[in-house]
Design a protein around this motif. Structure first.
Motif, PDB file in Angstrom:
ATOM      1  N   HIS A 191       0.855  -1.200   0.000  1.00 55.39           N
ATOM      2  CA  HIS A 191       0.000   0.000   0.000  1.00 55.39           C
ATOM      3  C   HIS A 191       0.882   1.237   0.000  1.00 55.39           C
ATOM      4  N   PRO A 192       0.502   2.332  -0.618  1.00 57.34           N
ATOM      5  CA  PRO A 192      -0.714   2.468  -1.426  1.00 57.34           C
ATOM      6  C   PRO A 192      -0.579   1.667  -2.717  1.00 57.34           C
ATOM      7  N   LEU A 193      -1.656   1.011  -3.100  1.00 57.14           N
ATOM      8  CA  LEU A 193      -1.618   0.124  -4.253  1.00 57.14           C
ATOM      9  C   LEU A 193      -1.600   0.899  -5.558  1.00 57.14           C
ATOM     10  N   ASP A 194      -0.643   0.560  -6.393  1.00 55.26           N
ATOM     11  CA  ASP A 194      -0.562   1.115  -7.741  1.00 55.26           C
ATOM     12  C   ASP A 194      -1.355   0.188  -8.662  1.00 55.26           C
ATOM     13  N   PRO A 195      -2.368   0.705  -9.374  1.00 57.07           N
ATOM     14  CA  PRO A 195      -3.199  -0.163 -10.210  1.00 57.07           C
ATOM     15  C   PRO A 195      -2.423  -0.980 -11.243  1.00 57.07           C
ATOM     16  N   LEU A 196      -1.415  -0.415 -11.877  1.00 60.10           N
ATOM     17  CA  LEU A 196      -0.656  -1.169 -12.870  1.00 60.10           C
ATOM     18  C   LEU A 196       0.128  -2.308 -12.219  1.00 60.10           C
ATOM     19  N   THR A 197       0.761  -2.017 -11.100  1.00 60.31           N
ATOM     20  CA  THR A 197       1.530  -3.039 -10.392  1.00 60.31           C
ATOM     21  C   THR A 197       0.603  -4.109  -9.822  1.00 60.31           C
ATOM     22  N   ALA A 198      -0.503  -3.688  -9.215  1.00 60.84           N
ATOM     23  CA  ALA A 198      -1.432  -4.648  -8.598  1.00 60.84           C
ATOM     24  C   ALA A 198      -2.033  -5.572  -9.659  1.00 60.84           C
ATOM     25  N   ALA A 199      -2.528  -4.994 -10.743  1.00 63.98           N
ATOM     26  CA  ALA A 199      -3.133  -5.810 -11.809  1.00 63.98           C
ATOM     27  C   ALA A 199      -2.089  -6.730 -12.438  1.00 63.98           C
ATOM     28  N   GLY A 200      -0.892  -6.209 -12.681  1.00 62.11           N
ATOM     29  CA  GLY A 200       0.170  -7.021 -13.283  1.00 62.11           C
ATOM     30  C   GLY A 200       0.605  -8.170 -12.394  1.00 62.11           C
ATOM     31  N   THR A 201       0.716  -7.901 -11.099  1.00 62.98           N
ATOM     32  CA  THR A 201       1.111  -8.940 -10.147  1.00 62.98           C
ATOM     33  C   THR A 201       0.063 -10.044 -10.092  1.00 62.98           C
ATOM     34  N   VAL A 202      -1.202  -9.662  -9.981  1.00 57.93           N
ATOM     35  CA  VAL A 202      -2.287 -10.653  -9.918  1.00 57.93           C
ATOM     36  C   VAL A 202      -2.350 -11.448 -11.227  1.00 57.93           C
TER      37      VAL A 202
END
Length: 136
Positions: A111-122
């Motif tokens: 956190h704070p979650l970066d949308p590109l990193t979070a989506a890419g990781t998942v």
């Protein structure tokens, strides 16, 4: 025929944390993954029921959840469930990454979650999960 959406469990005792995780990862983490459906859980009992169902493709746990934290829960499930779905742990501080490693998490978000990193990781974890095991 429409491919069934993958199911992602999101665990936190705080609704705003679950919402921030879902918003960061999005409904379609990557074009090759397709759409995902979310199962939100606030308690450990719900997590255990859903994880035991065999219908969860990936779980994202809040490392700061109370009273049971996501890291301890991840370690417990990795040791108790045969063929446990991958688990991603979201932590508050970069310094907590080592704890997530201890928890046997498949990946860590900070956190704070970066949308590109979070989506890419998942998406990366889901891709790894989809690879069939072929005996030789």
């Amino acid at each position: 025929m429409t491919e069934q959406a993958m199911r992602i469990l999101v665990f936190s005792h705080r609704p705003e944390v679950r919402e921030s995780i879902i918003n960061a990862v999005g409904r379609r983490p990557a074009t090759d993954i397709g759409k995902v459906d979310y199962v939100e859980t606030a308690g450990v009992g719900e997590v255990l029921t859903e994880m035991d169902s065999g219908e969860i493709d990936l779980a994202i746990f809040d490392g700061e959840a109370q009273p049971t934290g996501g890291m301890g829960l991840a370690r417990q499930l990795k040791n108790e469930i045969d063929d446990c779905p991958p688990i991603v742990v979201a932590v508050r501080r970069k310094d907590d990454r080592w704890l997530a490693t201890w928890s046997q998490a498949d990946a860590v978000l900070v956190h704070p979650l970066d949308p590109l990193t979070a989506a890419g990781t998942v998406a990366d974890v889901l891709r790894t999960r989809r690879v069939p095991v072929v005996g030789g």
